[in-house]
Design a protein around this motif. Structure first.
Motif, PDB file in Angstrom:
ATOM      1  N   TRP B  80       0.831  -1.214   0.000  1.00 39.26           N
ATOM      2  CA  TRP B  80       0.000   0.000   0.000  1.00 39.26           C
ATOM      3  C   TRP B  80       0.857   1.252   0.000  1.00 39.26           C
ATOM      4  N   LEU B  81       2.034   1.166   0.622  1.00 36.84           N
ATOM      5  CA  LEU B  81       2.930   2.328   0.629  1.00 36.84           C
ATOM      6  C   LEU B  81       3.415   2.633  -0.795  1.00 36.84           C
ATOM      7  N   SER B  82       3.690   1.556  -1.539  1.00 29.20           N
ATOM      8  CA  SER B  82       4.117   1.724  -2.920  1.00 29.20           C
ATOM      9  C   SER B  82       2.972   2.311  -3.760  1.00 29.20           C
ATOM     10  N   ARG B  83       1.750   1.813  -3.541  1.00 29.14           N
ATOM     11  CA  ARG B  83       0.585   2.345  -4.281  1.00 29.14           C
ATOM     12  C   ARG B  83       0.403   3.818  -3.979  1.00 29.14           C
ATOM     13  N   LEU B 123      -7.655  10.573  -8.424  1.00 22.43           N
ATOM     14  CA  LEU B 123      -6.323  10.228  -7.916  1.00 22.43           C
ATOM     15  C   LEU B 123      -6.107  10.760  -6.508  1.00 22.43           C
ATOM     16  N   ALA B 124      -6.669  11.938  -6.215  1.00 19.23           N
ATOM     17  CA  ALA B 124      -6.526  12.500  -4.867  1.00 19.23           C
ATOM     18  C   ALA B 124      -7.154  11.570  -3.843  1.00 19.23           C
ATOM     19  N   MET B 125      -8.380  11.102  -4.143  1.00 14.67           N
ATOM     20  CA  MET B 125      -9.056  10.211  -3.199  1.00 14.67           C
ATOM     21  C   MET B 125      -8.355   8.863  -3.107  1.00 14.67           C
ATOM     22  N   LEU B 126      -7.839   8.374  -4.240  1.00 17.69           N
ATOM     23  CA  LEU B 126      -7.110   7.100  -4.237  1.00 17.69           C
ATOM     24  C   LEU B 126      -5.865   7.190  -3.359  1.00 17.69           C
ATOM     25  N   THR B 127      -5.133   8.325  -3.487  1.00 17.49           N
ATOM     26  CA  THR B 127      -3.913   8.480  -2.689  1.00 17.49           C
ATOM     27  C   THR B 127      -4.253   8.491  -1.204  1.00 17.49           C
ATOM     28  N   LEU B 128      -5.302   9.240  -0.857  1.00 15.47           N
ATOM     29  CA  LEU B 128      -5.711   9.327   0.538  1.00 15.47           C
ATOM     30  C   LEU B 128      -6.120   7.946   1.059  1.00 15.47           C
ATOM     31  N   PHE B 129      -6.829   7.199   0.205  1.00 15.08           N
ATOM     32  CA  PHE B 129      -7.252   5.845   0.580  1.00 15.08           C
ATOM     33  C   PHE B 129      -6.039   4.949   0.801  1.00 15.08           C
ATOM     34  N   CYS B 130      -5.048   5.041  -0.107  1.00 20.52           N
ATOM     35  CA  CYS B 130      -3.852   4.203   0.033  1.00 20.52           C
ATOM     36  C   CYS B 130      -3.096   4.548   1.312  1.00 20.52           C
TER      37      CYS B 130
END
Lengths: 229, 309
Positions: B80-83, B123-130
């Motif tokens: 998840w850190l890589s994602r 992408l903003a929400m995906l990053t926050l989720f990751c």
């Protein structure tokens, strides 16, 4: 192959010999150095790949002291490898040993967070993650005599409480020990399926206690003995 | 868990930045009248990118071997850190394209702006989720290993973002937009509810004990000796302990700073107080993130004598 250790909690005396031998071997091994911070100062700190804790199990008068050496369990389902973002942590296909590539680690600590056994420690001077290698640089070294191709901790254990072997082979010493002595995994509920297995202390035979008896009973016993002759 | 200050700063700042960017883009593309002003959009975008970039740079400060940080992009399939790292970097070209479309073409929604805007928000929400899943995926920490963790991260990110957006809009536009104001109020309530549910949930005893950790499940087990006379990495990282009464005080401080006072300030519907409310929320979320770490108890503590986690 599934290499790992069996630790006998019945015979371990908690001498810390395995931890010291481990530190000595691995500070100059493939992942070395295994450095210390402020080793002779007031608050020394350093990376160890093997730590021994001592517990009191059950309550007086039935309590027992148990020494529990812990190093990497080389889990079948190693979460430390899954979480690693750089690919530094990996589990070898051929023998299941979990290793850290010191050239790739960025020191984010996430693998140590994912490990339930406290097996990973940051090297204070190098900034990379260090962990037990199962002495991968000993066990395959063909220059060593064959009976010395074992991890340093196993070689040094004075009570032979540590046994190294292949858990995939049902006839290996470790597999037999696990079968015969009902070996246990630590924290099995997390589902990491650790390979290293712990043999619980044996139930000791009850020691006969001397019970003082009355004079009359002693005389009666003696008379019975004489008559029977 | 030891709360590393760089990680607290990172998660709060980038969370607010991603929340601000997402809400602003949604409002703009949905045709909210107060968000059709290119000055508001550009300054919001710049503020969001500054917060995100500052946060990401701060996150590299807790690495002990940062020269290998570039390798963090390499394990997208498992880590998840890589994602998070991949999505965080992918965010930039789309966000900059969206802002460039506004800078050169004004606030009229063009096809390019629409596409870049939608991708930026996603992408903003995906990053926050990751980011949240880095914590939520750890089975070793009961207080994190829950779907409440991503819910909290996203709710609090959107909440702080909405306050920043409302503050910015009222500062530049002169008067407060009622829809942004209502949104900020609603997200404040939602954030507080999510946090309270989380606090109640972690109070419930569950999970591994010293008995399962040592394998002696039929008797009491007590630690006699940790095996080392001085400190260790494990103690520093996982042994972080805060007095229970201090935790209660910090929880109250968090609730007051992040939710209650900003809510009351919002009710006055004054632009100046709105800016203060947004800053207070960010400060309150720093306390919230500190608590998120300080209250998390790793199972290694069981080997060092804790009876439960």
């Amino acid at each position: 192959m599934k290499l790992g250790l069996v630790v006998d909690l019945d015979t371990c005396v908690g001498c810390h010999g395995c931890a010291t031998a481990c530190k000595q071997w691995n500070t100059s091994g493939t992942i070395g150095p295994l450095s210390d911070e402020n080793p002779y100062g007031k608050d020394p700190n350093g990376a160890w790949l093997n730590r021994i804790r001592t517990y009191e199990v059950d309550d007086t008068p039935n309590s027992k002291t148990v020494n529990m050496p812990m190093s990497c369990m080389h889990c079948d389902n190693a979460a430390c490898v899954t979480v690693c973002p750089t690919g530094a942590s990996y589990k070898r296909e051929e023998d299941g040993i979990v290793l850290v590539d010191q050239d790739k680690c960025m020191g984010c600590n996430l693998c140590s967070w994912a490990c339930p056994y406290g097996a990973r420690e940051i090297d204070p001077s190098q900034g990379t993650m260090k962990k037990c290698t199962l002495c991968v640089d000993r066990i395959y070294d063909e220059k060593l005599p064959e009976d010395e191709r074992k991890p340093a901790c196993v070689m040094t254990c004075p009570t032979k409480s540590r046994v190294f072997g292949d858990f995939d082979d049902p006839n290996s010493e470790v597999s037999k020990l696990v079968r015969d002595r009902a070996g246990k995994q630590l924290m099995p509920e997390l589902g990491y399926n650790p390979v290293n297995t712990y043999l619980p202390p044996r139930n000791k035979p009850v020691v006969e206690m001397y019970e003082p008896r009355s004079v009359a009973a002693s005389v009666k016993d003696w008379v019975n003995k004489v008559i029977s002759r | 868990m030891h709360p590393a200050f760089s990680v607290l700063i990172f998660t709060v700042m980038s969370g607010a930045g991603y929340g601000l960017m997402t809400l602003m883009i949604i409002g703009h593309l949905a045709g909210l009248p107060q968000l059709q002003d290119s000055t508001v959009l550009l300054s919001g975008g710049v503020l969001a990118i500054a917060l995100i970039t500052g946060g990401l740079l701060s996150s590299t400060l807790h690495l002990t071997n940062p020269k290998n940080a570039w390798r963090a992009f390499s394990r997208f399939k498992t880590s998840w850190l890589s994602r998070e790292a991949v999505f965080a970097v992918l965010f930039y070209p789309f966000a900059l394209t969206y802002l460039a479309a506004i800078f050169f073409g004004g606030s009229e929604v063009t096809a390019l702006g629409l596409l870049a805007g939608i991708l930026t928000a996603v992408l903003a929400m995906l990053t926050l989720f990751c980011t949240s899943m880095i914590y939520a995926s750890l089975k070793t920490i009961r207080q994190w290993n829950s779907s409440l963790t991503p819910v909290n991260y996203i709710a609090l990110g959107l909440m702080s973002g909405s306050l920043l957006l409302a503050a910015l809009q009222s500062l530049i536009g002169g008067e407060l937009s009622s829809s942004l104001y209502t949104l900020a109020l609603a997200l404040l309530v939602l954030g507080a509810v999510c946090k309270l549910v989380y606090l109640f949930w972690i109070g419930k005893p569950a999970g591994s004990t010293i008995n399962t950790a040592t394998g002696f499940t039929q008797a009491n087990v007590r630690l006699l000796d940790q095996g080392h006379t001085s400190n260790s990495f494990l103690n520093n990282e996982f042994g972080y302990t805060v007095a229970a009464n201090k935790l209660v005080r910090m929880r109250l401080l968090m609730l007051v700073l992040a939710f209650v006072v900003p809510f009351l300030l919002l009710l006055t519907s004054s632009s100046v107080l709105l800016i203060i409310a947004a800053l207070l929320t960010l400060a309150g979320l720093l306390v919230e993130r500190w608590l998120f770490f300080a209250e998390a108890r790793h199972v290694v503590r069981l080997f060092h004598g804790d009876q439960t986690v």
